[in-house]
Design a protein around this motif. Sequence first.
Motif, PDB file in Angstrom:
ATOM      1  N   ILE A 121      90.722  65.875  31.803  1.00 26.11           N
ATOM      2  CA  ILE A 121      91.899  65.168  31.285  1.00 26.11           C
ATOM      3  C   ILE A 121      91.552  63.681  31.258  1.00 26.11           C
ATOM      4  O   ILE A 121      91.346  63.061  32.300  1.00 26.11           O
ATOM      5  CB  ILE A 121      93.138  65.422  32.154  1.00 26.11           C
ATOM      6  CG1 ILE A 121      93.500  66.915  32.138  1.00 26.11           C
ATOM      7  CG2 ILE A 121      94.323  64.587  31.660  1.00 26.11           C
ATOM      8  CD1 ILE A 121      94.672  67.274  33.052  1.00 26.11           C
ATOM      9  N   VAL A 122      91.443  63.141  30.067  1.00 28.98           N
ATOM     10  CA  VAL A 122      91.112  61.732  29.873  1.00 28.98           C
ATOM     11  C   VAL A 122      92.436  60.998  29.661  1.00 28.98           C
ATOM     12  O   VAL A 122      93.041  61.088  28.592  1.00 28.98           O
ATOM     13  CB  VAL A 122      90.168  61.543  28.671  1.00 28.98           C
ATOM     14  CG1 VAL A 122      89.809  60.075  28.494  1.00 28.98           C
ATOM     15  CG2 VAL A 122      88.907  62.388  28.847  1.00 28.98           C
ATOM     16  N   SER A 123      92.879  60.306  30.695  1.00 25.98           N
ATOM     17  CA  SER A 123      94.232  59.745  30.681  1.00 25.98           C
ATOM     18  C   SER A 123      94.210  58.226  30.624  1.00 25.98           C
ATOM     19  O   SER A 123      93.642  57.586  31.518  1.00 25.98           O
ATOM     20  CB  SER A 123      95.001  60.192  31.934  1.00 25.98           C
ATOM     21  OG  SER A 123      96.240  59.522  32.022  1.00 25.98           O
ATOM     22  N   PRO A 124      94.839  57.637  29.615  1.00 20.03           N
ATOM     23  CA  PRO A 124      94.986  56.180  29.632  1.00 20.03           C
ATOM     24  C   PRO A 124      95.947  55.718  30.720  1.00 20.03           C
ATOM     25  O   PRO A 124      95.939  54.546  31.099  1.00 20.03           O
ATOM     26  CB  PRO A 124      95.526  55.858  28.232  1.00 20.03           C
ATOM     27  CG  PRO A 124      96.168  57.118  27.767  1.00 20.03           C
ATOM     28  CD  PRO A 124      95.409  58.245  28.398  1.00 20.03           C
ATOM     29  N   ASP A 125      96.759  56.633  31.221  1.00 18.79           N
ATOM     30  CA  ASP A 125      97.774  56.299  32.221  1.00 18.79           C
ATOM     31  C   ASP A 125      97.227  56.479  33.630  1.00 18.79           C
ATOM     32  O   ASP A 125      96.430  57.384  33.902  1.00 18.79           O
ATOM     33  CB  ASP A 125      99.001  57.205  32.051  1.00 18.79           C
ATOM     34  CG  ASP A 125      99.506  57.220  30.621  1.00 18.79           C
ATOM     35  OD1 ASP A 125      99.782  56.126  30.094  1.00 18.79           O
ATOM     36  OD2 ASP A 125      99.598  58.314  30.036  1.00 18.79           O
ATOM     37  N   ARG A 126      97.697  55.642  34.539  1.00 22.03           N
ATOM     38  CA  ARG A 126      97.390  55.836  35.960  1.00 22.03           C
ATOM     39  C   ARG A 126      98.358  56.836  36.576  1.00 22.03           C
ATOM     40  O   ARG A 126      97.987  57.624  37.439  1.00 22.03           O
ATOM     41  CB  ARG A 126      97.471  54.504  36.707  1.00 22.03           C
ATOM     42  CG  ARG A 126      96.348  53.527  36.372  1.00 22.03           C
ATOM     43  CD  ARG A 126      96.390  52.312  37.294  1.00 22.03           C
ATOM     44  NE  ARG A 126      95.256  51.416  37.074  1.00 22.03           N
ATOM     45  CZ  ARG A 126      95.262  50.391  36.235  1.00 22.03           C
ATOM     46  NH1 ARG A 126      96.342  50.151  35.513  1.00 22.03           N
ATOM     47  NH2 ARG A 126      94.207  49.618  36.100  1.00 22.03           N
ATOM     48  N   HIS A 127      99.617  56.783  36.126  1.00 19.73           N
ATOM     49  CA  HIS A 127     100.646  57.693  36.621  1.00 19.73           C
ATOM     50  C   HIS A 127     100.751  58.879  35.669  1.00 19.73           C
ATOM     51  O   HIS A 127     100.817  58.704  34.452  1.00 19.73           O
ATOM     52  CB  HIS A 127     101.996  56.978  36.708  1.00 19.73           C
ATOM     53  CG  HIS A 127     102.020  55.856  37.693  1.00 19.73           C
ATOM     54  ND1 HIS A 127     102.291  56.038  39.019  1.00 19.73           N
ATOM     55  CD2 HIS A 127     101.772  54.528  37.537  1.00 19.73           C
ATOM     56  CE1 HIS A 127     102.237  54.876  39.661  1.00 19.73           C
ATOM     57  NE2 HIS A 127     101.912  53.947  38.771  1.00 19.73           N
ATOM     58  N   LEU A 128     100.772  60.077  36.226  1.00 22.46           N
ATOM     59  CA  LEU A 128     100.807  61.285  35.409  1.00 22.46           C
ATOM     60  C   LEU A 128     102.234  61.776  35.210  1.00 22.46           C
ATOM     61  O   LEU A 128     103.101  61.573  36.060  1.00 22.46           O
ATOM     62  CB  LEU A 128      99.983  62.384  36.078  1.00 22.46           C
ATOM     63  CG  LEU A 128      98.507  62.064  36.329  1.00 22.46           C
ATOM     64  CD1 LEU A 128      97.827  63.235  37.018  1.00 22.46           C
ATOM     65  CD2 LEU A 128      97.787  61.705  35.033  1.00 22.46           C
ATOM     66  N   GLY A 129     102.460  62.435  34.076  1.00 19.72           N
ATOM     67  CA  GLY A 129     103.761  63.052  33.818  1.00 19.72           C
ATOM     68  C   GLY A 129     104.576  62.421  32.729  1.00 19.72           C
ATOM     69  O   GLY A 129     105.620  62.961  32.355  1.00 19.72           O
ATOM     70  N   GLY A 130     104.146  61.260  32.213  1.00 23.99           N
ATOM     71  CA  GLY A 130     104.886  60.626  31.127  1.00 23.99           C
ATOM     72  C   GLY A 130     106.322  60.339  31.504  1.00 23.99           C
ATOM     73  O   GLY A 130     106.612  59.828  32.589  1.00 23.99           O
ATOM     74  N   LEU A 131     107.249  60.685  30.604  1.00 24.33           N
ATOM     75  CA  LEU A 131     108.664  60.422  30.836  1.00 24.33           C
ATOM     76  C   LEU A 131     109.232  61.266  31.961  1.00 24.33           C
ATOM     77  O   LEU A 131     110.195  60.872  32.629  1.00 24.33           O
ATOM     78  CB  LEU A 131     109.465  60.660  29.558  1.00 24.33           C
ATOM     79  CG  LEU A 131     109.914  59.396  28.823  1.00 24.33           C
ATOM     80  CD1 LEU A 131     110.911  58.596  29.654  1.00 24.33           C
ATOM     81  CD2 LEU A 131     108.740  58.530  28.440  1.00 24.33           C
ATOM     82  N   SER A 132     108.658  62.449  32.190  1.00 22.64           N
ATOM     83  CA  SER A 132     109.189  63.309  33.252  1.00 22.64           C
ATOM     84  C   SER A 132     109.076  62.642  34.618  1.00 22.64           C
ATOM     85  O   SER A 132     109.911  62.874  35.492  1.00 22.64           O
ATOM     86  CB  SER A 132     108.465  64.656  33.273  1.00 22.64           C
ATOM     87  OG  SER A 132     108.862  65.446  32.170  1.00 22.64           O
ATOM     88  N   SER A 133     108.055  61.820  34.812  1.00 21.47           N
ATOM     89  CA  SER A 133     107.936  61.069  36.062  1.00 21.47           C
ATOM     90  C   SER A 133     108.270  59.596  35.855  1.00 21.47           C
ATOM     91  O   SER A 133     108.183  58.803  36.799  1.00 21.47           O
ATOM     92  CB  SER A 133     106.518  61.198  36.616  1.00 21.47           C
ATOM     93  OG  SER A 133     105.573  60.687  35.699  1.00 21.47           O
ATOM     94  N   GLY A 134     108.669  59.245  34.633  1.00 26.06           N
ATOM     95  CA  GLY A 134     108.901  57.850  34.295  1.00 26.06           C
ATOM     96  C   GLY A 134     110.358  57.460  34.183  1.00 26.06           C
ATOM     97  O   GLY A 134     110.671  56.422  33.589  1.00 26.06           O
ATOM     98  N   GLY A 135     111.265  58.270  34.733  1.00 25.97           N
ATOM     99  CA  GLY A 135     112.674  57.911  34.747  1.00 25.97           C
ATOM    100  C   GLY A 135     113.596  58.909  34.113  1.00 25.97           C
ATOM    101  O   GLY A 135     114.809  58.871  34.330  1.00 25.97           O
ATOM    102  N   LEU A 136     113.046  59.822  33.275  1.00 22.83           N
ATOM    103  CA  LEU A 136     113.893  60.805  32.619  1.00 22.83           C
ATOM    104  C   LEU A 136     114.059  62.006  33.555  1.00 22.83           C
ATOM    105  O   LEU A 136     113.358  63.008  33.445  1.00 22.83           O
ATOM    106  CB  LEU A 136     113.292  61.244  31.276  1.00 22.83           C
ATOM    107  CG  LEU A 136     114.269  61.819  30.241  1.00 22.83           C
ATOM    108  CD1 LEU A 136     113.629  61.871  28.860  1.00 22.83           C
ATOM    109  CD2 LEU A 136     114.780  63.197  30.613  1.00 22.83           C
TER     110      LEU A 136
END
Length: 552
Positions: free
Chosen positions: A58-73
């Motif tokens: 998984i090549v992720s530009p993000d440090r935190h995984l989960g996108g919006l599901s872990s990003g406040g939604l």
Amino acid sequence: MKNKKKYFFLFSISFCYLLGFAGNDQQIHSTDIVIYGGTSAAITAGIEAVKQGKSVVIVSPDRHLGGLSSGGLGFTDTGDKSVIGGLSRDFYHRVYLHYQKVAAWPWQQQADYGNKGQGTLAIDGDARTMWIFEPHVAERIFEEYVKEYNLDVRRNEWLDRLQGVKKMNDRIVSITTLSGNTYVAKVFIDATYEGDLMAAAGVSYHVGREANRIYGEMWNGVQVDVLHHDHWFKEPVSPYITPGDSDSGLLYGVSTEFPGEYGEGDHRLQAYCFRMCLTNHPENRVPFRKPPNYDPFHYELLARVFASGWRETFRKFDPIPNRKTDTNNHGPFSTDFIGMNYDYPEASYERRKEIIKQHEDYQQGLLYFMATDPKVPQEVREEMSSWGLAKDEFMDNGNWPHQLYIREARRMVGMHVMTEHDVFNERVVSDPVGMGSYALDSHNVQRYVKGDGFVQNEGDIGVKPKTGPYQISYGSLVPKKEECTNLLVPVCVSSSHIAFGSIRMEPVFMILGQSAAAGAVLSIERDCAVQEVPYKELEQYLLREGQVLSNK
């Protein structure tokens, strides 16, 4: 054929070395499947591939995984929860298990929380699922998935969008990131919200709204005078700096452009915002701060909305556990930064950072304005001042969400384009890989001046299908065969703007991530293009894995 494909894969690796993709400090990584992205779909795709014995990076530009599901939604857009299956349902089962622990409730007794979800119970004891959760709980679950399945995640790895995708004929050979690392794979999955890998691979896509005539739709294109939900100006409000005087200039955020003719296509996007996690618990509350670029004049239009008698500020402070909220846009002037994201999908990384910062400044300024400005009614100011950012969320980012809500960016134009006709069950989907059930849902796209001189919003649509859940085609996850034969796209799926308004829910992205991985696995095992995966085999595979493909 299998030997041929094996030789192709080995040749791909040699090809990368010959072209000098990896310097002294860079590496070439070879694997069965590369997943680009750190969203919830990326994680479910990775899990599914590993479960089937495939090597995955998984090549992720993000440090935190989960996108919006872990990003406040955390106030999940469930729709009909009965059609949420597979790893998506497993995620919400794990949320349920977390909140069964007494230690999960440090700021509130579970009995005091209630059981309100979005159109369903928050806690479904019979099904052992929970649909409402705190951001850090979601991120913890995604990280637990990484450990449990030993997922190889490379974080802060940004695709070189200009030169980093190498193709040989109709196949992606490798991708290279800005760090110089190269990833060679048999199949690639683009699980980003933006569709950067898809675009760099030369796959067709669309940005903005199609004209209704393109797919014979009703709810696509410009929707002037179509007023759904409560996100429009119900009372006459002047958009001019001096009310009623067009020579004085327009207030901040009001467009000078003609909105367009009804049903015509345009380049505009539904608005983005941050889904904020707020709390009114005194011991866990961080008061709203005055942002460095604060300008109260940017919120003059909101002041006039208040002056017109509007009092629905707190209607979308949706409760999540521990006296927190998932706070979303509501009303004619709210957290959606309308009209300020049009260039985001195609923008450079630097420009995207600027757009994200502008959204952050706008939204933080909005909170400060509503808590402090004398133009805001006193009762609103007092209640707003009792709220703040949650101290125990997003602790490495000043308690602010790390993910902007990219409601829509690029959308692939693939083998099958999902339209409102699919959502309304008006045509047969012969190759379903999951189901959706949410309403056609688009947030506002623009704020303009009407012919009578007053301001109005445009683009907000909410149409619930009367025919129940609908099937999502495997063809919407794959490009046209002549464009690329080893890429799947489970987030920026092939769909019209308005169909995407229903598909774009986090439970559905997790469903499609898993199904995309299933397609990738079968493509490798059957030594065929992703477009040629035998659907009957795919169907049986998905049903074994708990996916719901029909509600009949």
